[in-house]
Motif scaffolding. Structure first.
Motif, PDB file in Angstrom:
ATOM      1  N   LEU A 268       0.848  -1.193   0.000  1.00 12.03           N
ATOM      2  CA  LEU A 268       0.000   0.000   0.000  1.00 12.03           C
ATOM      3  C   LEU A 268       0.886   1.248   0.000  1.00 12.03           C
ATOM      4  O   LEU A 268       2.089   1.162   0.256  1.00 12.03           O
ATOM      5  N   ALA A 269       0.295   2.385  -0.224  1.00 13.27           N
ATOM      6  CA  ALA A 269       1.046   3.637  -0.195  1.00 13.27           C
ATOM      7  C   ALA A 269       1.592   3.924   1.202  1.00 13.27           C
ATOM      8  O   ALA A 269       2.668   4.512   1.349  1.00 13.27           O
ATOM      9  N   ASP A 270       0.878   3.482   2.233  1.00 17.08           N
ATOM     10  CA  ASP A 270       1.277   3.785   3.602  1.00 17.08           C
ATOM     11  C   ASP A 270       1.645   2.550   4.412  1.00 17.08           C
ATOM     12  O   ASP A 270       1.627   2.576   5.644  1.00 17.08           O
ATOM     13  N   GLY A 271       1.963   1.437   3.756  1.00 20.49           N
ATOM     14  CA  GLY A 271       2.352   0.240   4.496  1.00 20.49           C
ATOM     15  C   GLY A 271       2.059  -1.023   3.721  1.00 20.49           C
ATOM     16  O   GLY A 271       2.102  -1.045   2.486  1.00 20.49           O
ATOM     17  N   PHE A 272       1.713  -2.068   4.459  1.00 23.32           N
ATOM     18  CA  PHE A 272       1.500  -3.390   3.879  1.00 23.32           C
ATOM     19  C   PHE A 272       0.259  -4.005   4.506  1.00 23.32           C
ATOM     20  O   PHE A 272       0.102  -3.995   5.728  1.00 23.32           O
ATOM     21  N   ALA A 273      -0.629  -4.549   3.667  1.00 23.17           N
ATOM     22  CA  ALA A 273      -1.867  -5.145   4.157  1.00 23.17           C
ATOM     23  C   ALA A 273      -1.739  -6.657   4.189  1.00 23.17           C
ATOM     24  O   ALA A 273      -1.307  -7.285   3.217  1.00 23.17           O
ATOM     25  N   TRP A 274      -2.128  -7.221   5.335  1.00 20.94           N
ATOM     26  CA  TRP A 274      -2.151  -8.676   5.501  1.00 20.94           C
ATOM     27  C   TRP A 274      -3.263  -9.007   6.482  1.00 20.94           C
ATOM     28  O   TRP A 274      -3.341  -8.406   7.567  1.00 20.94           O
ATOM     29  N   HIS A 275      -4.125  -9.921   6.104  1.00 20.69           N
ATOM     30  CA  HIS A 275      -5.250 -10.332   6.949  1.00 20.69           C
ATOM     31  C   HIS A 275      -6.060  -9.136   7.443  1.00 20.69           C
ATOM     32  O   HIS A 275      -6.339  -9.003   8.642  1.00 20.69           O
ATOM     33  N   ASP A 276      -6.423  -8.254   6.535  1.00 22.41           N
ATOM     34  CA  ASP A 276      -7.271  -7.092   6.836  1.00 22.41           C
ATOM     35  C   ASP A 276      -6.670  -6.129   7.851  1.00 22.41           C
ATOM     36  O   ASP A 276      -7.401  -5.375   8.510  1.00 22.41           O
ATOM     37  N   LYS A 277      -5.355  -6.158   8.023  1.00 23.30           N
ATOM     38  CA  LYS A 277      -4.672  -5.204   8.895  1.00 23.30           C
ATOM     39  C   LYS A 277      -3.565  -4.541   8.092  1.00 23.30           C
ATOM     40  O   LYS A 277      -2.984  -5.147   7.202  1.00 23.30           O
ATOM     41  N   VAL A 278      -3.280  -3.292   8.430  1.00 26.78           N
ATOM     42  CA  VAL A 278      -2.193  -2.562   7.764  1.00 26.78           C
ATOM     43  C   VAL A 278      -1.000  -2.481   8.714  1.00 26.78           C
ATOM     44  O   VAL A 278      -1.151  -2.089   9.878  1.00 26.78           O
ATOM     45  N   PHE A 279       0.159  -2.851   8.209  1.00 23.60           N
ATOM     46  CA  PHE A 279       1.402  -2.833   8.977  1.00 23.60           C
ATOM     47  C   PHE A 279       2.348  -1.800   8.379  1.00 23.60           C
ATOM     48  O   PHE A 279       2.382  -1.617   7.161  1.00 23.60           O
ATOM     49  N   PRO A 280       3.133  -1.132   9.205  1.00 24.27           N
ATOM     50  CA  PRO A 280       4.029  -0.085   8.689  1.00 24.27           C
ATOM     51  C   PRO A 280       5.254  -0.628   7.948  1.00 24.27           C
ATOM     52  O   PRO A 280       5.877   0.102   7.183  1.00 24.27           O
ATOM     53  N   SER A 281       5.594  -1.903   8.172  1.00 21.84           N
ATOM     54  CA  SER A 281       6.789  -2.453   7.531  1.00 21.84           C
ATOM     55  C   SER A 281       6.617  -3.939   7.266  1.00 21.84           C
ATOM     56  O   SER A 281       5.786  -4.611   7.886  1.00 21.84           O
TER      57      SER A 281
END
Length: 161
Positions: A119-132
């Motif tokens: 994503l533009a602001d992180g990474f999506a996995w299992h409906d959650k956004v992570f910063p790294s």
């Protein structure tokens, strides 16, 4: 518990250590004389004692133990001014994990296929956004990982991805 045995230094390494210790005790004039002997030219007048010592110590070590690898020598040869060095160093250390938004990373872990969206602001996995990616890898495994390495992105030319 594994027992670690430290081997004594080799005679060549001991001689090298003694030579470097001798350099440490030399004054500026003596270091300049040693420079002339080693490099067969006068030492640059602007170099202070600590740099004369370090360069001579490096040269001794490189001559006895081996110099820099070819890639590093090419990098240094390309560098010119201090500004150029900074720019080249930034390029040299630039992350090879620059990923475009929308890229889908796939990793098998513990018998399951995991998909991570960039994503533009992180990474999506299992409906959650992570910063790294490292945080994603930790969430997946419960173990601290270097994220780019975990996803197979580290130390590979971008054409291989």
């Amino acid at each position: 518990m594994r027992r670690v045995t430290i081997q004594p230094a080799s005679p060549d390494r001991e001689k090298l250590d003694i030579e470097i210790a001798r350099l440490r005790g030399l004054d500026v004039g003596e270091l300049r004389a040693r420079w002339h002997t080693v490099f067969r030219r006068r030492a640059p007048a602007h170099l202070p004692r600590h740099l004369l010592y370090r360069i001579l110590a490096y040269r001794l070590q490189a001559d006895r133990l081996g110099d820099l690898d070819a890639e590093t020598l090419r990098f240094l040869d390309r560098s010119g001014s201090a500004a150029d060095v900074g720019k080249l160093a930034a390029e040299f250390n630039q992350r090879r994990t620059d990923l475009r938004v929308g890229t889908l990373l796939v990793r098998e872990w513990d018998g399951q296929l995991h998909r991570v969206m960039v994503l533009a602001d992180g990474f999506a996995w299992h409906d959650k956004v992570f910063p790294s990616l490292s945080k994603v890898a930790f969430a997946m495994t419960g173990t601290r990982w270097n994220g780019p390495r975990f996803f197979g992105l580290r130390d590979k030319p971008s054409t291989e991805r």
